[in-house]
Motif scaffolding. Structure first.
Motif, PDB file in Angstrom:
ATOM      1  N   ILE A  98      -0.122 -25.219 -12.745  1.00 42.08           N
ATOM      2  CA  ILE A  98       0.660 -25.010 -12.923  1.00 42.08           C
ATOM      3  C   ILE A  98      -0.286 -23.259 -12.720  1.00 42.08           C
ATOM      4  O   ILE A  98      -0.653 -23.053 -13.374  1.00 42.08           O
ATOM      5  N   THR A  99       0.385 -22.143 -11.881  1.00 44.08           N
ATOM      6  CA  THR A  99      -0.366 -20.818 -11.507  1.00 44.08           C
ATOM      7  C   THR A  99       0.347 -20.144 -11.937  1.00 44.08           C
ATOM      8  O   THR A  99       1.403 -19.812 -11.813  1.00 44.08           O
ATOM      9  N   SER A 100       0.334 -19.154 -12.745  1.00 44.01           N
ATOM     10  CA  SER A 100       0.409 -17.431 -12.522  1.00 44.01           C
ATOM     11  C   SER A 100       0.957 -16.979 -11.533  1.00 44.01           C
ATOM     12  O   SER A 100       3.017 -16.790 -10.854  1.00 44.01           O
ATOM     13  N   THR A 101       1.036 -17.708 -10.162  1.00 52.18           N
ATOM     14  CA  THR A 101       1.525 -17.324  -8.711  1.00 52.18           C
ATOM     15  C   THR A 101       2.819 -18.643  -8.987  1.00 52.18           C
ATOM     16  O   THR A 101       4.285 -18.250  -8.445  1.00 52.18           O
ATOM     17  N   THR A 102       2.997 -19.509  -9.050  1.00 50.40           N
ATOM     18  CA  THR A 102       3.542 -20.346  -9.170  1.00 50.40           C
ATOM     19  C   THR A 102       5.230 -19.723 -10.846  1.00 50.40           C
ATOM     20  O   THR A 102       6.102 -19.976 -10.062  1.00 50.40           O
ATOM     21  N   ALA A 157      10.175 -17.925 -11.743  1.00 50.95           N
ATOM     22  CA  ALA A 157      11.162 -16.713 -12.057  1.00 50.95           C
ATOM     23  C   ALA A 157      12.161 -16.284 -10.671  1.00 50.95           C
ATOM     24  O   ALA A 157      13.074 -16.043 -11.771  1.00 50.95           O
ATOM     25  N   ASP A 158      12.104 -16.132  -9.707  1.00 50.77           N
ATOM     26  CA  ASP A 158      13.339 -15.377  -8.899  1.00 50.77           C
ATOM     27  C   ASP A 158      14.070 -16.591  -8.162  1.00 50.77           C
ATOM     28  O   ASP A 158      14.605 -16.238  -7.322  1.00 50.77           O
ATOM     29  N   THR A 159      14.121 -17.462  -8.606  1.00 52.25           N
ATOM     30  CA  THR A 159      14.693 -18.137  -8.487  1.00 52.25           C
ATOM     31  C   THR A 159      15.755 -18.636  -9.595  1.00 52.25           C
ATOM     32  O   THR A 159      15.857 -18.342 -10.914  1.00 52.25           O
ATOM     33  N   THR A 190       9.780 -13.907 -21.228  1.00 45.18           N
ATOM     34  CA  THR A 190      10.018 -14.033 -19.770  1.00 45.18           C
ATOM     35  C   THR A 190       8.652 -14.520 -19.441  1.00 45.18           C
ATOM     36  O   THR A 190       7.560 -14.576 -19.552  1.00 45.18           O
ATOM     37  N   PRO A 191       8.987 -15.107 -17.641  1.00 41.30           N
ATOM     38  CA  PRO A 191       7.583 -15.311 -16.928  1.00 41.30           C
ATOM     39  C   PRO A 191       7.175 -14.394 -16.286  1.00 41.30           C
ATOM     40  O   PRO A 191       6.445 -14.508 -15.024  1.00 41.30           O
TER      41      PRO A 191
END
Length: 113
Positions: free
Chosen positions: A4-8, A13-15, A110-111
């Motif tokens: 799992i990356t920071s991009t993932t 977080a946008d979902t 927060t993510p």
């Protein structure tokens, strides 16, 4: 093994599901870390819309870098995490919901970066 990356995490977080799952994720991480808790509660799923703290932990052990004792948790996936953290802090400073704010630790999760 899937990494799992920071991009993932940022995309997650946008979902819509992230709002209800973030407190559950934090609860699971805390339970995996602690050996001695007298009280732990985190709202998750549909319950995140209920009033009150998102999480309350009473522990004789430190949690990550949080001192032992009572910690009061707020979680947010908002696009502006600083604004959300400040709003939650100000709201809970005015009304800590029967907790002694002088002896508790406020934690915002927060993510977001």
């Amino acid at each position: 093994m899937k990494w799992i990356t920071s991009t993932t995490i940022k995309q997650w977080a946008d979902t819509r599901s992230a709002q209800g799952l973030l407190p559950e994720l934090i609860l699971r991480l805390i339970r995996a870390t602690l050996t001695n808790t007298s009280n732990i509660r985190f709202s998750n799923g549909d319950a995140v819309h209920l009033t009150g703290w998102d999480g309350v932990v009473e522990s004789a052990d430190a949690i990550f870098n949080i001192s032992p004792g009572i910690s009061l948790w707020e979680c947010g996936v908002n696009a502006n995490p600083l604004q959300k953290a400040n709003e939650d802090y100000n709201k809970r400073t005015k009304d800590p919901l029967k907790y002694d704010k002088a002896s508790a630790t406020f934690v915002f999760v927060t993510p977001r970066i």
